[in-house]
Write a protein that holds these residues in place. Structure first.
Motif, PDB file in Angstrom:
ATOM      1  N   LYS A   1      17.080   3.434  11.789  1.00  0.00           N
ATOM      2  CA  LYS A   1      16.905   4.803  11.550  1.00  0.00           C
ATOM      3  C   LYS A   1      17.273   5.105  10.289  1.00  0.00           C
ATOM      4  N   GLU A   2      18.373   4.520   9.703  1.00  0.00           N
ATOM      5  CA  GLU A   2      18.666   4.935   8.464  1.00  0.00           C
ATOM      6  C   GLU A   2      17.665   4.476   7.501  1.00  0.00           C
ATOM      7  N   CYS A   3      17.037   3.242   7.658  1.00  0.00           N
ATOM      8  CA  CYS A   3      16.048   2.850   6.700  1.00  0.00           C
ATOM      9  C   CYS A   3      14.896   3.965   6.919  1.00  0.00           C
ATOM     10  N   PHE A   4      14.470   4.411   8.005  1.00  0.00           N
ATOM     11  CA  PHE A   4      13.332   5.407   8.230  1.00  0.00           C
ATOM     12  C   PHE A   4      13.858   6.925   7.504  1.00  0.00           C
ATOM     13  N   SER A   5      15.050   7.212   7.572  1.00  0.00           N
ATOM     14  CA  SER A   5      15.614   8.636   6.990  1.00  0.00           C
ATOM     15  C   SER A   5      15.255   8.544   5.399  1.00  0.00           C
ATOM     16  N   LYS A   6      15.220   7.263   4.810  1.00  0.00           N
ATOM     17  CA  LYS A   6      15.262   7.250   3.279  1.00  0.00           C
ATOM     18  C   LYS A   6      13.989   7.009   3.116  1.00  0.00           C
ATOM     19  N   MET A   7      12.775   7.208   4.078  1.00  0.00           N
ATOM     20  CA  MET A   7      11.551   7.052   3.750  1.00  0.00           C
ATOM     21  C   MET A   7      10.864   8.246   2.797  1.00  0.00           C
TER      22      MET A   7
ATOM     23  N   ILE B   1       0.716  -1.242   0.065  1.00  0.00           N
ATOM     24  CA  ILE B   1       0.079  -0.015   0.011  1.00  0.00           C
ATOM     25  C   ILE B   1       0.712   1.261  -0.071  1.00  0.00           C
ATOM     26  N   GLU B   2       2.274   1.171   0.426  1.00  0.00           N
ATOM     27  CA  GLU B   2       2.874   2.378   0.569  1.00  0.00           C
ATOM     28  C   GLU B   2       3.777   2.448  -0.638  1.00  0.00           C
ATOM     29  N   LYS B   3       3.740   3.413  -1.474  1.00  0.00           N
ATOM     30  CA  LYS B   3       4.585   3.446  -2.649  1.00  0.00           C
ATOM     31  C   LYS B   3       6.028   4.002  -2.126  1.00  0.00           C
ATOM     32  N   GLU B   4       5.940   5.047  -1.477  1.00  0.00           N
ATOM     33  CA  GLU B   4       7.083   5.786  -0.977  1.00  0.00           C
ATOM     34  C   GLU B   4       7.748   5.332   0.223  1.00  0.00           C
ATOM     35  N   MET B   5       6.957   5.025   1.143  1.00  0.00           N
ATOM     36  CA  MET B   5       7.356   4.567   2.660  1.00  0.00           C
ATOM     37  C   MET B   5       7.499   2.964   2.500  1.00  0.00           C
ATOM     38  N   GLY B   6       6.882   2.448   1.552  1.00  0.00           N
ATOM     39  CA  GLY B   6       7.169   0.849   1.537  1.00  0.00           C
ATOM     40  C   GLY B   6       8.610   0.354   1.953  1.00  0.00           C
ATOM     41  N   ASP B   7       9.383   0.798   1.218  1.00  0.00           N
ATOM     42  CA  ASP B   7      10.821   0.230   0.967  1.00  0.00           C
ATOM     43  C   ASP B   7      11.338   0.234   2.709  1.00  0.00           C
ATOM     44  N   GLY B   8      11.508   1.704   2.928  1.00  0.00           N
ATOM     45  CA  GLY B   8      11.877   1.908   4.260  1.00  0.00           C
ATOM     46  C   GLY B   8      11.429   1.066   5.367  1.00  0.00           C
ATOM     47  N   LEU B   9      10.050   0.995   5.367  1.00  0.00           N
ATOM     48  CA  LEU B   9       9.498   0.354   6.453  1.00  0.00           C
ATOM     49  C   LEU B   9       9.688  -1.122   6.330  1.00  0.00           C
TER      50      LEU B   9
END
Lengths: 430, 448
Positions: free
Chosen positions: B442-448, B266-274
């Protein structure tokens, strides 16, 4: 420099005020924003004034992120307890700074309580039904034995209220709402409330009268997609919320055990001679880790969980706006069908059907624009929220690391001193 | 009581036994240091050359554990675990080790060895065995004796037990210990032939002495209190530690749930980071297993000293018994002397049956009296001899016991400090891992 669009107010005024000329509007660069209204509506320049709001929406989208063009700043702080004969409650100070024409003074400072916020929100919902209104923190605290006047609770609420006002401030349409203005500026809000001035926008007025009796045949794909998305999103958020709560619960139980664990080393230390200091050191160390853990759980409870809940509430309120949109569309379709059956009006579409169409198209435009803004803000909010959560955890571990690293020298200290003496005692001479 | 072996046959063997490096750094280092003087090439060289005798070193290890089935005393089938004990002799000059002995023993044989040592070396703080059944467990470890983790930890514990004996200046010379390492068959019979069970003090006698002794050496009384309190505090510590481990396990594992939430749909932009952050949460959740396994070694080190407390108490009990024995003998002697005196002088100060019957039935003849005095004088003589030797024994016991207790104290302080250090090191490693994981997330989140 006043914002080029600041001159035109929101939907309420018809004529009289300076409506920017189409040329001026066209001259702005919009980046990728296209000017074509959805559902094959007519472009801004030639449409009725009712749709100018949607144009404002789209034009102003990118500016919100750029702080330099901001001309309205609102802060919620300084909670204070008021004890009266009938009740005790908390008020918060709202400080507003603005260069906008709508504000007589450059700066305002007023005090508001939760029910004032609640009033504001319902007024906004009423007057701006086509827009997504940000959620308020929950009115009643159901879970647990939370003290309404505890520092933590008040602080959590303050942050949420601040967020609420900031979201409205950032919204190109909502921030110009008259009720919002009064909320920020009026000395006596209660008097204003009593006046019952219904400053309904034209859109609000028209949407208000949409009867709920129409059944929508099919939701257009994009809105169906939004609806599905919101459902799934809320579900997943709910899961995350539950996981986070469970983690906090486990951490608290872990903390309880740690608080018993540390002191046992102290008890032992009292029995010993040479080991007394090392054992006491370990006890103190565990105590420090316990404190760090407590800080972590407090932070998670006060900062992380409320924001998650807020977003769940947000999704819920968005779904009801979606439903209203469906209603508007349903009415339009019904009327259109009725017209199609009456052959005599064929070539010309009657005025009221046209109005319905307008209404629907504006609603769609507003909703889409708000949805996109919401998605953007959501991403930023979550990014910030999750990075903050990661930070808190990192800080917790760093505190513990420091504590343990600092006692290593204490533990090793006499080790070296004694070691030499012992190594040289040949065992058979004992 | 003897401190040197009574039986000349048990005067032992040429080579002193030196411990091998233990897999557990904490224990090994301590044990190693204990015997460092014995064989370390650098430090002990001068004294070593005095006794070429000691050139050979012996290394002991309990290298394997195996499940066996057999028949027990009641001819019923049973399953038990057998442990392989390997002994290697190491040439001093070239450091090469040669396997000299290898045999299998089960836990009950270790117990037999220890019980024997307790009887013949009552003045020594005899090293304890690892626990028979798993106690202070937290939910993950099963309390099953057949559980592979438990068996492994027990193997290490048994090895440690043997190394402790081998590095003890007195115990290492014992022949039965030597035979334990070298004589597979008939060892049990050999031990039983020593008749040690008969020489053991009865529990009842010991208890009686503890209550009735009047003048025990204050140091032993204090030591007894200390060992009681030590036992209590370490038990408490182990119990709470187990609960802490249980809770910590829960905290880590629940984090794994984050990874199970599917976002990319469901998340296009946030999906990968999450999703990638979720992966790090999985790593976090699974890291706890190793962390807690390491902590078990710390718990084992504490447990050893928990059991050592009992060994300390045993020495104190022995002292009390000897002291009581001495007091009784002195009392007996005193009363006999008094009796003698009364007979000689004709005065009756204390009650005696003879005195009463004499009163009732008439005086005894002078010859009878003389005879009795003679008997008493003989008994008094004997008593005085016995008292003298008991006194001597008692003093010897106190001297030797206290020497071993001092040795034990040094060992305990060293070992426990090592244990605390290794515990702190474990905690530091855990914190660093935590920081790493959250930094990655945190790094994954920062790339969201």
């Amino acid at each position: 420099m006043p914002h080029p669009l600041a001159g035109s107010s929101s939907e309420e005024a018809v004529g009289g005020d300076s409506t920017p000329s189409p040329d001026l509007l066209m001259a702005r660069s919009f980046g990728d924003k296209d000017l074509i209204l959805p559902n094959g509506g007519t472009p801004a320049g030639t449409s009725s004034p009712a749709s100018s709001s949607s144009l404002l929406n789209r034009l102003q989208l990118d500016d919100d992120i750029d702080g330099e063009t901001r001309d309205l700043f609102v802060i919620v702080d300084d909670p204070k307890k008021h004890v009266c004969t009938m009740e005790t409650y908390i008020t918060y100070r709202i400080t507003t700074k603005s260069t906008r024409v709508e504000f007589d003074l450059p700066e305002y400072s007023v005090r508001r309580r939760y029910q004032d916020f609640d009033w504001l929100r319902s007024k906004l919902e009423e007057s701006q039904p086509t827009h997504l209104i940000p959620p308020l923190p929950e009115k009643f605290v159901v879970k647990g034995v939370v003290d309404r006047f505890s520092e933590e609770f008040v602080e959590t609420r303050r942050k949420a209220l601040d967020k609420f006002l900031k979201r409205i401030t950032d919204h190109p349409v909502l921030s110009f709402n008259e009720h919002f203005n009064v909320f920020l500026t009026a000395k006596d809000l209660n008097a204003y409330k009593k006046q019952g001035i219904a400053l309904l926008t034209r859109m609000g007025e028209s949407v208000k009268h949409v009867t709920g009796g129409y059944k929508l045949r099919t939701r257009p794909l994009e809105f169906a997609a939004i609806g599905d998305y919101l459902d799934t999103f809320a579900l997943k958020l709910g899961t995350i919320d539950r996981i986070a709560q469970r983690i906090i619960k486990e951490e608290i139980e872990y903390l309880v055990e740690l608080r018993e664990y540390g002191p046992v080393y102290s008890t032992w230390s009292a029995l010993e001679g040479e080991l007394a200091e090392p054992l006491e050191g370990v006890s103190a160390c565990i105590g420090n880790c316990s404190t760090a853990l407590e800080e972590l759980t407090d932070d998670m409870t006060e900062d992380f969980l409320p924001v998650l809940r807020e977003y769940i509430l947000y999704s819920d309120s968005m779904k009801s706006v979606l439903k209203k949109r469906d209603q508007v569309q349903a009415e339009y379709e019904a009327k259109l069908e009725a017209v199609a059956l009456r052959k005599e009006d064929r070539p010309k579409v009657p005025a009221d059907v046209e109005k319905c169409q307008d209404r629907m198209e504006c609603f769609n435009a507003d909703l889409k624009a708000d949805m996109e803004r919401w998605q953007n803000n959501k991403r930023q909010d979550f990014r910030q929220l999750l990075m903050g959560m990661a930070d808190k955890n990192i800080q917790y571990y760093e505190k513990c690391l420091m504590a343990w690293e600092s006692i290593i020298p204490l533990l090793q200290e006499k080790q070296e001193a004694n070691g030499f003496q012992l190594v040289f005692i040949p065992w058979w001479s004992l | 009581m003897e401190q040197a072996p009574r039986d000349p046959e048990r005067q032992l063997q040429p080579a002193p036994l030196e411990p091998l490096g233990c897999p557990d750094a904490g224990l090994g280092a301590a044990v190693g240091k204990e015997a460092a003087g014995a064989g370390e090439e650098d430090s002990g060289v001068d004294t070593m050359t005095h006794n070429n005798f000691w050139l050979k070193k012996i290394e002991i290890s309990v290298s394997e554990a195996e499940k066996r089935t057999g028949r027990n005393a009641m001819n019923m089938q049973e399953t038990y675990t057998a442990y392989l004990i390997e002994t290697r002799s190491v040439e001093h000059t070239d450091g090469q080790s040669v396997l000299t002995d290898s045999l299998w023993r089960r836990y009950s044989e270790f117990e037999l060895l220890r019980n024997y040592l307790l009887v013949y070396y009552p003045h020594i703080v005899v090293p304890p065995l690892p626990e028979k059944r798993a106690e202070f467990v937290w939910h993950k470890l099963s309390a099953d004796n057949m559980d592979p983790d438990f068996v492994e930890r027990r193997r290490i514990g048994l090895e440690n037990f043997l190394l402790r004996i081998a590095s003890h200046p007195i115990l290492c010379r014992d022949k039965i210990f030597y035979l334990f390492l070298t004589q597979e068959g008939n060892w049990k019979e050999t031990v039983n032939e020593t008749g040690f069970q008969l020489k053991a003090d009865s529990r009842l006698k010991a208890l009686n002495a503890t209550f009735r002794v009047k003048n025990p050496d204050k140091r032993f009384t204090d030591l007894k209190h200390y060992s009681d309190e030590l036992q209590s505090v370490i038990s408490h510590l182990l119990r709470v530690r187990a609960r802490v481990a249980d809770r910590l396990y829960g905290v880590y594992k629940v984090h794994g749930n984050y990874g199970r939430v599917e976002w990319s749909a469901i998340e296009k932009e946030m999906g990968d980071g999450l999703q990638s952050a979720g992966h790090h949460m999985d790593v976090y959740a699974s890291s706890i297993d190793d962390i807690l396994e390491d902590e078990e070694h710390y718990a084992d080190q504490l447990k050893e000293y928990l059991f050592y407390a009992e060994a300390l108490r045993a020495v104190c009990r022995k002292h009390e018994l000897m002291q009581y024995d001495l007091e009784m003998a002195a009392q007996d002697l005193a009363s006999k002397k008094q009796q003698c005196e009364e007979l000689a002088t004709g005065t009756v100060r204390t009650f005696s049956l003879k005195g009463m019957t004499t009163k009732l039935f008439g005086q005894e003849t002078p010859e009878q009296r003389e005879a009795r005095i003679k008997v008493l004088e003989e008994q008094i003589n004997e008593g005085e001899q016995q008292l003298k030797s008991k006194n001597l024994e008692g003093r010897e016991f106190v001297k030797n016991a206290w020497a071993d207790i001092e040795r034990f104290k040094e060992q305990k302080n060293r070992d426990l400090k090592e244990a605390l250090i290794s515990y702190a090191v474990m905690q530091i490693s855990m914190c660093k891992k935590g920081i790493q994981v959250w930094t990655n997330a945190k790094e994954c989140f920062s790339k969201m």
